[in-house]
Structures are given as C-alpha cells and as structure tokens.
Enzyme design. Sequence first.
Site, PDB file in Angstrom:
ATOM      1  N   GLU A  75       0.889  -1.137  -0.114  1.00  0.00           N
ATOM      2  CA  GLU A  75      -0.203   0.062   0.012  1.00  0.00           C
ATOM      3  C   GLU A  75       0.953   1.056   0.033  1.00  0.00           C
ATOM      4  OE1 GLU A  75      -2.447   0.496   3.340  1.00  0.00           O
ATOM      5  OE2 GLU A  75      -2.829   2.509   2.968  1.00  0.00           O
ATOM      6  N   ARG A 108       0.295  10.360   0.026  1.00  0.00           N
ATOM      7  CA  ARG A 108       0.443  11.404   1.055  1.00  0.00           C
ATOM      8  C   ARG A 108       1.552  12.307   0.558  1.00  0.00           C
ATOM      9  NH1 ARG A 108      -0.285   8.099   6.717  1.00  0.00           N
ATOM     10  NH2 ARG A 108      -2.069   6.989   6.100  1.00  0.00           N
ATOM     11  N   LYS A 136     -11.212  -1.989   6.412  1.00  0.00           N
ATOM     12  CA  LYS A 136     -10.169  -1.894   7.139  1.00  0.00           C
ATOM     13  C   LYS A 136     -10.745  -1.075   8.462  1.00  0.00           C
ATOM     14  CE  LYS A 136      -7.137   2.092   7.047  1.00  0.00           C
ATOM     15  NZ  LYS A 136      -5.964   2.949   6.336  1.00  0.00           N
TER      16      LYS A 136
HETATM   17  C1  3PG Z   1      -1.475   5.357   8.704  1.00  0.00           C
HETATM   18  O1  3PG Z   1      -2.474   6.039   8.672  1.00  0.00           O
HETATM   19  O2  3PG Z   1      -0.431   5.799   8.667  1.00  0.00           O
HETATM   20  C2  3PG Z   1      -1.791   3.897   8.918  1.00  0.00           C
HETATM   21  O3  3PG Z   1      -2.987   3.394   9.792  1.00  0.00           O
HETATM   22  C3  3PG Z   1      -0.533   3.155   9.644  1.00  0.00           C
HETATM   23  O4  3PG Z   1      -0.523   3.471  10.825  1.00  0.00           O
HETATM   24  P1  3PG Z   1       0.774   3.209  11.851  1.00  0.00           P
HETATM   25  O5  3PG Z   1       1.805   3.967  11.486  1.00  0.00           O
HETATM   26  O6  3PG Z   1       0.237   3.181  13.277  1.00  0.00           O
HETATM   27  O7  3PG Z   1       1.180   1.757  11.516  1.00  0.00           O
END
Ligand code: 3PG
Length: 213
Positions: free
Chosen positions: A46, A50, A134
């Site tokens: 994934e 961002r 999710k």
């Molecule tokens: C995110 O939004 O970055 C993901 O949910 C991953 O979260 P994490 O960094 O707590 O694994």
Amino acid sequence: MAVNTPLTSLDVMRDAPVIPVIVLHDVAHAVPLARALLAGGIRMLEVTLRTPQALACMEAIARDVPDAVVGAGTMRSAADVQASAMAGARFGVSPGYTSKVGQACRDAGLPLLPGVATGSEIMMAQEDGLTELKFFPAMQAGGLAMLKAWQGPFGETTFCPTGGITSANAPEFLALSNVACVGGSWIVPNDAIASGDWGRIETLARAASQLAR
Ligand code: 3PG
C-alpha cells in the site's frame, strides 16, 4: 493467486498477514523498497497518497517489480481512485468510506478496503456491497475489544485493523476470527527508507510475513 488476474478484497487481505503502509518521498526509493518487501515475503504493497511522489512511485513499482502488487492508500476521492488506477494500482485503501469512492473503485475495477470505525460506517459500506473493511484507526478506536464486539452483529464482516499495530500487538489481532490481516507502517520505517537500509526492511518483512493467523 496469479498476480495478473483481477483481485478481490479477500485476495488482498489473505496474501500475507501484514499490508505495509508505505510513505515515499523519493521515487528512487520505490523499486528497492518493493524488492526488499517482496524478498521478505510481502507482495501486497500500500503506497499512500500522502506525498507528491506517490503516483510516480506506484508507476515505478508496477513497471519494475512485476511480482509485487501495488495498491493505493489514503484514497479520499474519486479523483484519487482514477489517478491511482492510471498509475498501476491494483487495489485501494481509504481512511474512511464514501459511496463516491466506492463507485469510483467499482468503475476502475479496484477492490477497496475502506476504513470504518463505527457500526454505522460498517452498515454504509455493507449497503454498497463491501464486507471486507479496514478498521481504522484501530488502536485509537477501540482495538481488540471493538473487533470482538463486532463479531456478533457484523459476523460476516472481515477486518484489516490498521493504526497503532506493531510487531508486539499484531499477533493478538491476527488471532481474531474476524481479522484476515493487519496494516502497519512498522515494517517500513521512515529512517530505514531514507537511509536505503533495504536489508532491515527485508528482515522486518520476513518476520511480518511469518506471523500466524
Ligand atoms: C496510517 O494511517 O499511517 C496507517 O494507519 C498506519 O498507521 P501506523 O503508523 O500506526 O502503523
């Protein structure tokens, strides 16, 4: 599952115990990162939308690492879905759910793992035919206890808890009957990506890929 056939959400969730949540700032990191994850046994990747480089990173992985399956994360609009599909994404992950994003994914042929944190959100996703979801942000929104509470009313639903999952707590989540996999960034640490420490990422991926479900 052959990597070039159309995927279902369950294909995406069941391929490995962990879906890495990847943030890339440099296109040059995309291919070596994907190869390290693949070498460690993780091929559903994934790449989050961002950073300005995210789409180019998806393109690079789709082109140069054919045994990996690149997906798009942080999809929040139909435009995100269309751009991701054009870049070679084979599945989508979103932090929440809207019917527009769901429709855009159906139109693009992308299985979607939409983020939910409440019963109403689960029901809205179900109304649009989605039962693989999710759970986000998992730790902040109730963690294990929430997933156990949902086993009764939403027994047909399968979750990928994401947000606050670590190598330490992942086994407890993966042991639940309504969890098929977890999502997390712990196997793709920012500092390892920045320094090109692909060996460390391969080691983290290998440990994650061997977690019991
Ligand atoms: C995110 O939004 O970055 C993901 O949910 C991953 O979260 P994490 O960094 O707590 O694994």
